[in-house]
Enzyme design. Structure first.
Site, short mmCIF file in Angstrom:
data_model
loop_
_atom_site.label_atom_id
_atom_site.label_comp_id
_atom_site.label_asym_id
_atom_site.label_seq_id
_atom_site.Cartn_x
_atom_site.Cartn_y
_atom_site.Cartn_z
CG LEU A 75 -1.95 -1.20 1.18
CD1 LEU A 75 -2.83 -1.18 2.41
CD2 LEU A 75 -2.78 -1.21 -0.09
CB CYS A 76 4.49 1.95 -0.14
SG CYS A 76 4.98 1.72 1.55
CD GLU A 118 9.39 5.45 0.31
OE1 GLU A 118 8.49 5.15 -0.50
OE2 GLU A 118 9.13 5.93 1.44
CG ASP A 132 23.79 -12.63 0.12
OD1 ASP A 132 23.59 -13.86 0.18
OD2 ASP A 132 24.17 -12.06 -0.92
#
Length: 162
Positions: A75-76, A118, A132
């Site tokens: 919903l951004c 963001e 990672d």
């Protein structure tokens, strides 16, 4: 207490209408941390990780993530970012704290809606990228404390975390 804006009167999820909101300069700063073994942190700071420059790659990953936030969070709104910056602070282990890297992300726009998501997304993806790139030597790394530190601009004004 305010109502949740992503639900309509019938309780259905919806994207908030921001068409009537004023365009303002908006800034959000988020931060998080990844804890790791001291040897892993030494490898990161020396720049000799097998996959390359860990913090450099994490910075680019965070910037990319900020730009793609609306694709990840349903919903951004897509936001025209005017600036995204990531900073990393390396903290060696001591008697009272683990070795860790702190990531701080700043996101800015001039628009009708904020950039908190963001900035938060940039931090999360930057820290996941560190994980990672280092997991081959340290699978026990822990991402902690991801939160909004500040937000400025818009109708609701400023927020500074305590």
């Amino acid at each position: 207490m305010s109502t949740l804006t992503h639900f309509d009167a019938q309780g259905q999820a919806h994207m908030v209408d921001v068409s009537a909101k004023t365009l303002t300069h908006r800034v959000a700063i988020a931060q998080g941390c990844i804890e790791m073994q001291p040897a892993t942190l030494a490898m990161v700071t020396a720049g000799n990780a097998k996959k390359g420059d860990v913090l450099g790659v994490a910075r680019i990953a965070g910037i990319q993530a900020a730009k793609k936030t609306s694709e990840l969070i349903p919903l951004c709104h897509p936001v025209a970012l005017t600036r995204v910056a990531l900073e990393f602070a390396v903290v060696d282990a001591s008697a009272d704290q683990s070795a860790h890297v702190v990531c701080t992300a700043t996101a800015e726009t001039v628009g009708p809606t904020g950039v908190e998501m963001e900035a938060l997304t940039a931090v999360q993806v930057a820290l996941l990228t560190i994980y990672d790139m280092c997991k081959a030597v340290d699978r026990g790394m822990v991402i902690t404390g991801v939160r909004l530190l500040e937000k400025h601009g818009g109708k609701s004004g400023s927020f500074v975390a305590t």
